[in-house]
Design an enzyme around this catalytic site. Structure first.
Site, PDB file in Angstrom:
ATOM      1  N   ASP A 160     -71.464 -13.640 -40.884  1.00 31.82           N
ATOM      2  CA  ASP A 160     -71.864 -12.946 -39.659  1.00 31.82           C
ATOM      3  C   ASP A 160     -71.726 -13.874 -38.456  1.00 31.82           C
ATOM      4  O   ASP A 160     -70.908 -14.792 -38.479  1.00 31.82           O
ATOM      5  CB  ASP A 160     -73.304 -12.420 -39.840  1.00 31.82           C
ATOM      6  CG  ASP A 160     -73.524 -11.096 -39.128  1.00 31.82           C
ATOM      7  OD1 ASP A 160     -73.353 -11.078 -37.897  1.00 31.82           O
ATOM      8  OD2 ASP A 160     -73.853 -10.098 -39.788  1.00 31.82           O
ATOM      9  N   HIS A 174     -76.518 -10.524 -33.629  1.00 25.85           N
ATOM     10  CA  HIS A 174     -76.132  -9.699 -34.781  1.00 25.85           C
ATOM     11  C   HIS A 174     -76.455 -10.378 -36.109  1.00 25.85           C
ATOM     12  O   HIS A 174     -77.049  -9.767 -37.005  1.00 25.85           O
ATOM     13  CB  HIS A 174     -74.629  -9.427 -34.647  1.00 25.85           C
ATOM     14  CG  HIS A 174     -74.040  -8.436 -35.601  1.00 25.85           C
ATOM     15  ND1 HIS A 174     -73.496  -8.805 -36.812  1.00 25.85           N
ATOM     16  CD2 HIS A 174     -73.882  -7.099 -35.518  1.00 25.85           C
ATOM     17  CE1 HIS A 174     -73.027  -7.717 -37.424  1.00 25.85           C
ATOM     18  NE2 HIS A 174     -73.247  -6.668 -36.667  1.00 25.85           N
ATOM     19  N   SER A 182     -73.787  -1.771 -39.761  1.00 23.39           N
ATOM     20  CA  SER A 182     -74.120  -3.201 -39.851  1.00 23.39           C
ATOM     21  C   SER A 182     -75.573  -3.408 -40.230  1.00 23.39           C
ATOM     22  O   SER A 182     -75.917  -4.358 -40.928  1.00 23.39           O
ATOM     23  CB  SER A 182     -73.947  -3.877 -38.488  1.00 23.39           C
ATOM     24  OG  SER A 182     -72.625  -4.235 -38.258  1.00 23.39           O
TER      25      SER A 182
END
Ligand SMILES: *[C@@H]1O[C@H](CO)[C@@H](O)[C@H](O)[C@H]1NC(C)=O
Ligand SMILES: *[C@@H]1O[C@H](CO)[C@@H](O)[C@H](O)[C@H]1NC(C)=O
Ligand SMILES: *[C@@H]1O[C@H](CO)[C@@H](O)[C@H](O)[C@H]1NC(C)=O
Ligand SMILES: *[C@@H]1O[C@H](CO)[C@@H](O)[C@H](O)[C@H]1NC(C)=O
Ligand SMILES: *[C@@H]1O[C@H](CO)[C@@H](O)[C@H](O)[C@H]1NC(C)=O
Ligand SMILES: *[C@@H]1O[C@H](CO)[C@@H](O)[C@H](O)[C@H]1NC(C)=O
Ligand SMILES: *[C@@H]1O[C@H](CO)[C@@H](O)[C@H](O)[C@H]1NC(C)=O
Ligand SMILES: *[C@@H]1O[C@H](CO)[C@@H](O)[C@H](O)[C@H]1NC(C)=O
Length: 812
Positions: free
Chosen positions: A154, A233, A594
């Site tokens: 990620d 994220h 996600s």
């Protein structure tokens, strides 16, 4: 066609989908000869790190020798050698001559141009029933997931976040806090990433940026040359999978409740390969290779390509192949489905060895209201505090509170404090308008909140420009520090304007001279837990699964399962380079497949802890056969389509919505191994033996006619039924005792299904073959759905979805 790697999340409810062309001359070259994993049957449990290191050094030297003899020095840079899962390397070249030399060189199996991958709180443990249904069986929340390492591919991690603090039970001093587990990953220190960042909760952290640097996309100021997450994220996904238990989510001084990962006792290994701009395939491939070499148990990938990769089959692309070898090495691979829904065939994770996760809406709703002095109540959205006290506050439209000679464009969007007349605006609720500028990101609701604060107004009321008229308002899931509400529908906006205009006295010039419209805004930060849930989120990518860029469908059910993905609270990184709205925050409420993916990664960790001997396919089988297909009220789960709900099918939610407390004890599992996946590849239409050999190094079994549907998964998908098809499934009893199962069917339209045996007794650890015969009775020329249900006398319930496209009732 340019492929882009995408992080599958929605920025403040808008879908970020950048399609950036590739400038880098980066190639991934796969070689003949074994990778460490392809060369052995080695599993997760028997690692010899010395062998791994020697193999890695040898392969790296072989690559260097090949390049030195083949290419002129100075004409290339080797970026990575891949040795663990794939035998190959990534190389940055400056001449096209190098490319053709590489293609022709002895020992080169295939050459792939790199592709760019762009970016694709948790109340969810309770929502999924984990604290009462699963954690107690694993020794409590803090040890749930103990012994398992989840590798996050990620944007890195924010190591100072409380969700990643080390528990006292992890030991509490020095780097790694005395972590002595089997995982052997490095901790790369760097900017914002001191060596104490690897604290035992975080057991490894590395970053992969050589292709991004070669392409000129990497900006060290913005992206940080370290595992530090400058985006948010990666911290979000890591904390959803394995963030600490009972972490208060405090934003703008308000406590939104406690957050927790699914497996708070699991460890996190960070492989940063994505950046605000996305990432490159060769960096991601290097990250995955390293993660498996280091000994992760589970890989969570909230990323994927932006469209179906070219070539004879999507199943043979470099990333899917690498993930096949990760599975062979005993690693469970979880990947986001993509945010291309509700369009059908929009899945971007293809292979049966990968668990592809769809996203659902959960029961937590935030609802904000405004009460007008005439008693009318209008509802909207906005994570904002209420106006103080019980009193009502006067309202003023932005245009009525601004200077008229301003050179600033539209004052209605409230993006700039400069045109406001301070004494007029002070203490009032300012009415602003959501225009197309917001849709195109040249205006934001966060800016509105800043304007309100700086002019000393009491709050804001966003109304919708009738021309925009959308309910998908950007930025409403961002917590604001000032009172405010977004009236995200035209009716409420119109009602507000009618009231305001009826109470505002104007001079003949049109200038407002008395403001007598008053209102108060209620607290928008209080959650309610209601509604028919789960529902498949509109953006969640849909099946059927496709075999290639022509969108020919495959005998594989995709997505695999569904997990919560909409409005998920989890850890964030205050830099928030990719999302200006959430800048400065430690937590963010975001949505996307996600966000759904790490829920499944965490649940897989819980099952793996409970059943350490199970291979990846057994763990996924357990999650799949125990899902729910009914909502909270017992009705069939619905799916959001463009503007309505319709009954969901397995192409929306796969096997169904995950149910962890049942998954921990599934009764039966369906197991597949590497050689079965090779047989699956060999059975794909349009894929010849040579393509399979080039991609995997393995040959096809001798000539038996085979179908993709032969793979032993807990689903039956037939993309082209002509006449009759026989399907064999093998189940294994992983329960504690001998159990007797009966098998019942719901037949898809146009198909007769027979199973034998339909009653069987199976002892512990024993396997049993089930023969299914599907007979076409009606050429539907469309997919229809059914199921096979295995009911055990000890209470196990094993559901197998069936999806069939009947092309013809006549056999060939
Ligand atoms: C290299 O491959 C190309 C086609 O890709 C072919 O035209 C050429 O003859 C080959 N050159 C050598 C030296 O084999
Ligand atoms: C540091 O860790 C070691 C072993 O992991 C332990 O024996 C020691 O007591 C710890 N020291 C402190 C100050 O916590
Ligand atoms: C790199 O990022 C910084 C911070 O976002 C920015 O100010 C700078 O202009 C960027 N540099 C380049 C070359 O894009
Ligand atoms: C939230 O977590 C704190 C510890 O950080 C704990 O004291 C509190 O009881 C938790 N609240 C709830 C509602 O679980
Ligand atoms: C929001 O809350 C108000 C007041 O509690 C209620 O009247 C309204 O129906 C709710 N709106 C939605 C969309 O749930
Ligand atoms: C607008 O008018 C105000 C007085 O009403 C004056 O102070 C200001 O300088 C003017 N601004 C512009 C841009 O003309
Ligand atoms: C089944 O396998 C488990 C785990 O390997 C083992 O503990 C158990 O004794 C086995 N049971 C039988 C009946 O073989
Ligand atoms: C199948 O087995 C379950 C559990 O033993 C039982 O409740 C059910 O009635 C059986 N159904 C049929 C059709 O035999």
């Amino acid at each position: 066609m340019q492929l882009v790697i995408t992080m599958f999340f929605l920025v403040s409810s808008s879908f970020l989908w950048s399609s950036v062309s590739v400038h880098a001359n980066v190639l991934m070259v796969l070689m003949e000869g074994d990778s460490f994993i392809s060369g052995r049957t080695d599993q997760r449990h028997s690692r010899n790190y010395n062998d791994i290191r020697m193999h890695k050094e040898m392969i790296g030297r072989e690559h260097d020798v090949l390049l030195e003899t083949l290419l002129d020095s100075g004409s290339y840079t080797k970026l990575y050698s891949y040795s663990h899962l794939l035998n190959g390397f990534a190389i940055h070249v400056t001449s096209s001559k190098a490319i053709s030399r590489l293609r022709n060189a002895t020992g080169v199996r295939s050459v792939h141009e790199d592709v760019k991958l762009a970016k694709l709180t948790t109340h969810t443990p309770d929502y999924l029933g984990i604290p009462s249904g699963v954690w107690p069986t694993l020794g409590g929340a803090r040890s749930a997931g103990e012994g398992i390492v989840i590798g996050m591919i990620d944007t890195g991690i924010n190591p100072s976040h409380p969700s990643f603090a080390s528990y006292p039970s992890f030991g509490a001093n020095g780097s790694m806090n005395g972590y002595t587990g089997k995982f052997k990953g490095k901790c790369a220190t760097g900017v914002m990433f001191p060596f104490t960042a690897c604290n035992g909760k975080i057991v490894g952290a590395q970053y992969f940026a050589r292709a991004a640097i070669a392409a000129g996309d990497f900006n060290a100021t913005r992206d940080y040359a370290s595992p530090y997450d400058a985006d948010g994220h990666g911290s979000h996904t890591a904390s959803t999978a394995a963030g600490n238990f009972e972490i208060p989510v405090i934003v703008n001084g308000f406590n939104y409740g406690n957050a927790s990962g699914m497996a708070p006792g699991a460890r996190i290994a960070v492989y940063k390969a994505l950046y605000t701009f996305g990432g490159y395939m060769s960096d991601v491939v290097a990250a995955v290779d390293q993660a498996v070499e280091d000994g992760v148990d589970i890989l969570s990938l909230s990323i994927g390509p932006s469209s179906v990769p070219p070539g004879p089959s999507a199943f043979l692309n470099v990333l899917e192949m690498e993930l096949l070898f990760a599975t062979k090495a005993g690693v469970v691979v979880i990947q986001a489905a993509g945010n291309g829904g509700p369009l059908s065939s929009s899945i971007l994770s293809f292979s049966p060895w990968i668990t592809t996760v769809a996203a659902s809406i959960t029961d937590r709703k935030y609802n904000s209201s405004i009460i007008l002095a005439n008693g009318q109540s209008l509802s909207g959205m906005g994570l904002a505090p209420p106006t103080p006290g019980e009193g009502l506050y006067p309202m003023a439209a932005a245009a009525d509170a601004c200077r008229h000679n301003t050179s600033i464009g539209l004052v209605e969007s409230c993006q700039n404090p400069e045109p406001f007349i301070p004494p007029l605006a002070h203490g009032k609720l300012i009415i602003c308008t959501y225009t197309f500028d917001f849709e195109f990101d040249s205006a934001s609701i966060s800016k509105v909140a800043e304007t309100i604060r700086s002019i000393g107004a009491a709050g804001f009321i966003m109304t919708m420009d009738p021309d925009v008229g959308s309910e998908e308002v950007k930025g409403t899931t961002v917590p604001f520090a000032v009172p405010g509400i977004v009236l995200n529908n035209i009716e409420a906006s119109t009602a507000l304007w009618q009231y305001y205009n009826s109470r505002t006295l104007r001079a003949r010039t049109g200038r407002a001279i008395a403001f007598t419209a008053t209102a108060k805004i209620l607290d928008g930060r209080l959650a309610t837990y209601t509604g028919q849930v789960p529902i498949v989120a509109a953006y969640s990518s849909r099946g059927p699964d496709v075999n290639n860029a022509l969108l020919q469908t495959a005998d594989v059910l995709k997505p695999t399962v569904m997990a919560p993905g909409t409005s998920i609270w989890a850890a964030w990184s205050p830099n928030s380079e990719g999302d200006q709205y959430a800048r400065g925050q430690d937590f963010a409420l975001v949505s996307g497949t996600s966000m759904a993916t790490p829920h499944v990664a965490g649940v897989a960790a819980l099952i793996m802890q409970k059943h350490p001997q199970w291979n990846p396919s057994a763990i996924i089988s357990a999650i799949m056969t125990t899902t729910d297909v009914a909502d909270k009220f017992g009705n069939p789960i619905m799916a959001q389509e463009k503007n309505q709900l319709s009954p969901a099918t397995p192409f929306d939610y796969g096997a169904g919505s995950i149910n962890p407390s049942r998954a921990i004890d599934p009764g039966l599992v369906f197991v597949s191994k590497f050689k079965h996946y090779i047989q699956f590849l060999c059975a794909l239409p349009g894929v010849d033996e040579e393509s399979v050999r080039r991609a995997t190094g393995a040959g096809c079994p001798s000539s038996r006619k085979a179908w993709g549907s032969d793979l032993n998964t807990p689903t039956v998908t037939i993309s082209n039924l002509v006449g009759t098809r026989k399907v064999i499934r093998t189940v294994m009893n992983v329960g504690e005792e001998t159990e007797t199962y009966n098998v019942t069917m719901v037949e898809p339209t146009g198909v007769k299904m027979k199973v034998s045996p339909h009653l069987f007794t199976i002892s512990q650890n024993a396997t049993r073959r089930l023969k299914l015969v599907l007979d076409a009775t009606d050429a539907t020329n469309a997919y229809s759905f059914g199921q096979m249900l295995l009911q055990g006398n000890l209470g196990h319930l094993v559901r197998v979805p069936v999806a069939v496209y009947v092309s013809s009732i006549l056999g060939s």
